[in-house]
Enzyme design. Structure first.
Site, PDB file in Angstrom:
ATOM      1  N   ARG A 112      25.113  45.853  28.734  1.00 23.57           N
ATOM      2  CA  ARG A 112      26.063  46.048  29.841  1.00 23.57           C
ATOM      3  C   ARG A 112      26.479  47.509  29.809  1.00 23.57           C
ATOM      4  O   ARG A 112      27.017  47.994  28.809  1.00 23.57           O
ATOM      5  CB  ARG A 112      27.265  45.126  29.654  1.00 23.57           C
ATOM      6  CG  ARG A 112      28.391  45.310  30.654  1.00 23.57           C
ATOM      7  CD  ARG A 112      27.965  44.912  32.061  1.00 23.57           C
ATOM      8  NE  ARG A 112      29.120  44.836  32.956  1.00 23.57           N
ATOM      9  CZ  ARG A 112      29.707  45.882  33.510  1.00 23.57           C
ATOM     10  NH1 ARG A 112      29.273  47.113  33.240  1.00 23.57           N
ATOM     11  NH2 ARG A 112      30.735  45.703  34.327  1.00 23.57           N
ATOM     12  N   GLU A 136      28.949  42.738  42.572  1.00 20.40           N
ATOM     13  CA  GLU A 136      28.222  41.541  42.145  1.00 20.40           C
ATOM     14  C   GLU A 136      27.136  41.158  43.153  1.00 20.40           C
ATOM     15  O   GLU A 136      27.299  41.324  44.364  1.00 20.40           O
ATOM     16  CB  GLU A 136      29.195  40.372  41.990  1.00 20.40           C
ATOM     17  CG  GLU A 136      30.332  40.600  41.013  1.00 20.40           C
ATOM     18  CD  GLU A 136      29.863  40.647  39.570  1.00 20.40           C
ATOM     19  OE1 GLU A 136      28.715  40.231  39.304  1.00 20.40           O
ATOM     20  OE2 GLU A 136      30.643  41.101  38.722  1.00 20.40           O
ATOM     21  N   ARG A 163      26.920  40.800  24.912  1.00 20.07           N
ATOM     22  CA  ARG A 163      26.106  41.896  25.441  1.00 20.07           C
ATOM     23  C   ARG A 163      26.497  43.214  24.765  1.00 20.07           C
ATOM     24  O   ARG A 163      27.671  43.460  24.503  1.00 20.07           O
ATOM     25  CB  ARG A 163      26.301  42.031  26.957  1.00 20.07           C
ATOM     26  CG  ARG A 163      25.957  40.789  27.753  1.00 20.07           C
ATOM     27  CD  ARG A 163      26.308  40.951  29.218  1.00 20.07           C
ATOM     28  NE  ARG A 163      27.745  41.174  29.421  1.00 20.07           N
ATOM     29  CZ  ARG A 163      28.321  41.264  30.614  1.00 20.07           C
ATOM     30  NH1 ARG A 163      27.576  41.173  31.710  1.00 20.07           N
ATOM     31  NH2 ARG A 163      29.625  41.454  30.727  1.00 20.07           N
TER      32      ARG A 163
END
Length: 207
Positions: free
Chosen positions: A80, A88, A148
């Protein structure tokens, strides 16, 4: 003749003063970590990378504008991108996350989703199947709550290191995701300049 000689002397003296003053100006900038770079994204980040934990890997998949999979030493890392947030594409956007410089929120969720796809396409163009440098920040956690990795991704372009996270901000594909990380002030400056110039998604109007 005398007047002409005086004028020539005045011009020469003026040029000497100008040259001296220019030599005193520092066109580079520095942050609290002591490494120097020019403004905007094409910074000399060599010192930053060298003094931070970093790895080389190949980008094998782009999930969206701010999330990628990188193969590192035979392992697959989900990364990330630290300090940035692109709209999004897999779920509905929050209409109160992206604010113009005047404080107006971008409430058009369809518009935001379109820019989410544009951010993904930009990431695919710049990163997919390319060798990159993954750099961890000294102030930010190494992983988020989803497991992540949180990191910067650097591209080596003709021996000039480019911070891809910062590129997303420069071209108006992302906003700064507020958290603790070393380059936050610089990222906010880049975001502000993109907003001032209505670059990318910041060119939205509710009229």
């Amino acid at each position: 003749m005398i007047r002409g000689r005086i004028m020539r002397k005045f011009l020469i003296l003026s040029m000497l003063i100008f040259t001296t003053l220019c030599g005193c100006v520092d066109f580079s900038s520095s942050n609290s970590n002591g490494y120097y770079h020019d403004s905007w994204s094409y910074n000399n980040y060599t010192s930053f990378v060298d003094t931070h934990e970093h790895y080389y890997g190949k980008v094998v998949k782009v999930v969206d504008g701010d999330t990628v999979y990188v193969e590192v030493n035979g392992e697959l890392w989900k990364i990330r991108l630290l300090g940035v947030d692109t709209p999004e594409i897999h779920k509905r956007n929050n209409p109160y996350e992206y604010y113009l410089l005047n404080g107006t929120p971008i409430t058009d969720t369809k518009y935001l989703k379109e820019w989410g796809y544009k951010a993904k396409h930009f990431a695919e163009k710049e990163l997919k199947n390319k060798t990159v440098i993954i750099v961890f920040d000294n102030e930010a956690p190494k992983k988020d709550k989803y497991g992540r990795y949180l990191a910067y991704i650097f591209i080596n372009n003709s021996n000039n290191l480019i911070n891809f996270n910062e590129e997303l901000l420069k071209y108006g594909y992302a906003r700064v995701y507020i958290s603790n990380f070393e380059l936050k002030d610089e990222f906010l400056n880049v975001e502000r300049e993109a907003k001032e110039n209505r670059v990318g998604l910041w060119n939205w109007s509710n009229n």
